[in-house]
Design an enzyme around this catalytic site. Structure first.
Site: not given
Ligand code: EPU
Length: 420
Positions: A22-23, A91, A115, A120, A123-124, A303, A325, A396
């Site tokens: 999925k991801n 998201r 969520c 989540r 900003d980055q 995950d 995380i 999902r």
């Molecule tokens: N974060 C920030 N600012 C940002 C981006 C991230 O503070 O701009 C923080 C987040 O709040 C979190 C950490 O950085 O504390 C890591 O978050 P990340 O951005 O890596 O998560 P994501 O990209 O939103 C993806 C997966 C998630 C998985 C996470 C961590 C996808 C579509 N989603 O989310 O998958 O848990 O990486 O590995 O790739 C799932 O499949 O159940 C799922 C939630």
């Protein structure tokens, strides 16, 4: 709303084939926005998130034929907008921001809210796009970005972010000049996106390390690509086999991206071996308590935290599971307690004291991976049946989970339309 009913206590035995990731599929679907012409994605899992992403691409103006395991995306008219109705459903919709901005010079994408598992922020993503020259403002819940042509730059992420790294890679692929991304996420799904961007004609190097370099192009071409298998689905079935004391042959997934998890499962007393192209997972002896802390890849995946916790619920001794995380990813704990688990939570750490048996109960799924953990708990529970409500979370991210489990001897069925 559907529910899943499980009569537990039977070791699962047989073969399970793993679906596409999925991801990995979601960012690659969004990457189709970077070119005209028809792209073909193969080995796409049949999941609700894939349907949502297809709907989003259609709203943006693409023609999408979504027939997993194949999805075709074509057409050339793009309206660079992602409405709240779709972003709130998923998201990962924020992954259209980078491609739309790079392709159209502007984009209006709803801000994803928080969520169940954490706030989540994005900003980055925004900081990175600004470094590439985008003008960004927030207006009534929307990110409004414009940049006639993005320019290559250096972006240093404050923390490794998976979708943040992906958004920036896609934007940089059509930027003028070279972009260097520093402190990147290193997940296999990022390496997979780099493969696709390179097929499209971008020059991406370093994916899978903390520093990625992207030479932007004026134009990119459509692609044909088969998606890698889902490592989290693989890990989930490994835990299910280990927790039930089963013997499973997992097909279609390599062991290579699962080192941290496999190390912990072996330490817990589960045998995991490569058998030809497949992975054999067996357990005969008792489960042992093992401590773990989630961290970005190649660390222990967040995950898999909920599923691993179920294993520890029936292991001998007390284990410590720390989530680093997401700030609120213990939503499964109260539900597991209803099934007889002994878990104390202090801040970001759960202390799990193993019990000889879990008991079936009515429980509520709260997010995708929490739902998977409750299914495993239901398979383990020896007394009474388990009914898991709100399984739309499970739909999902797990393709045909109840059918795959039933085929390896579990007593599990879907009950359609049960009130929430
Ligand atoms: N974060 C920030 N600012 C940002 C981006 C991230 O503070 O701009 C923080 C987040 O709040 C979190 C950490 O950085 O504390 C890591 O978050 P990340 O951005 O890596 O998560 P994501 O990209 O939103 C993806 C997966 C998630 C998985 C996470 C961590 C996808 C579509 N989603 O989310 O998958 O848990 O990486 O590995 O790739 C799932 O499949 O159940 C799922 C939630």
């Amino acid at each position: 709303m559907d529910a899943i009913r499980i009569v537990g206590g039977t070791p699962i035995e047989g073969r399970i084939r793993i679906s596409g990731a999925k991801n990995a599929a979601l960012p690659i679907l969004c990457a189709t926005l970077l070119s005209d012409g028809e792209s073909l994605l193969r080995n796409v899992p049949a999941l609700r998130d894939i349907e949502t992403c297809s709907d989003l691409l259609r709203t943006i103006g693409r023609e999408v034929s979504c027939a997993p395991p194949e999805v075709r995306v074509g057409g050339s008219d793009i309206t660079p907008e992602a409405p709240y109705e779709l972003v709130k459903r998923m998201r990962a919709s924020v992954l259209v921001l980078g491609p739309l901005l790079a392709r159209c010079g502007r984009a209006k994408v709803s801000l994803p809210g928080g969520c169940q598992i954490g706030s989540r922020p994005i900003d980055q993503h925004l900081k990175g796009l600004e470094a590439l020259g985008a003008n960004i403002k927030l207006d009534r819940g929307y990110v409004i970005a414009d940049a006639p042509r993005l320019r290559g730059a250096e972006v240093v992420f404050d923390m490794p972010t998976v979708t943040g790294t992906e958004n920036l890679m896609m934007a940089a692929a059509l930027a003028k000049g070279t972009t260097t991304l520093v402190n990147c996420a290193r997940e296999p799904e990022i390496v997979e996106l780099a493969r696709v961007l390179n097929k499209m004609g971008a020059r991406v190097s370093g994916a899978g390390t903390a520093s990625i370099s992207i030479e932007g192009q004026d134009e990119l071409a459509p692609f044909d690509h088969a998606i890698i298998s889902d490592r989290i689905e693989t890990g989930t079935y490994m835990v299910a086999a280990g927790a039930t004391g089963g013997d499973l042959l997992i097909e279609g997934a390599p062991l290579s991206d699962l080192e941290a998890l496999v190390g912990k499962l072996r330490a817990a007393g589960i045998s995991i071996t490569a058998e030809g192209e497949a992975i054999r997972v067996q357990r005969q002896g008792p489960l042992r308590a093992v401590n773990t802390t989630t961290s970005p890849h190649p660390g222990f995946p967040t995950d898999m935290q909920a599923q691993f916790m179920v294993l520890m619920c029936v292991a001998e001794g007390t284990s410590r599971i720390t989530e680093t995380i997401f700030e609120n990813r213990f939503m499964h704990v109260p539900e597991l307690r209803r099934m007889g688990a002994k878990i104390a939570v202090e801040g970001h750490t759960a202390f799990v004291t193993g019990v000889p048996e879990l008991t079936g109960a009515e429980v509520m799924a709260t997010d995708l991976r929490a739902s998977a953990s409750l299914v495993i708990a239901g398979l383990v529970a020896t007394d009474e049946e388990t009914t898991i409500r709100r399984v739309y979370h499970l739909d999902r991210g797990y393709e045909k989970m109840e059918a795959k489990l039933a085929a390896v001897g579990a007593t599990v069925e879907r009950i359609r339309g049960l009130s929430p």
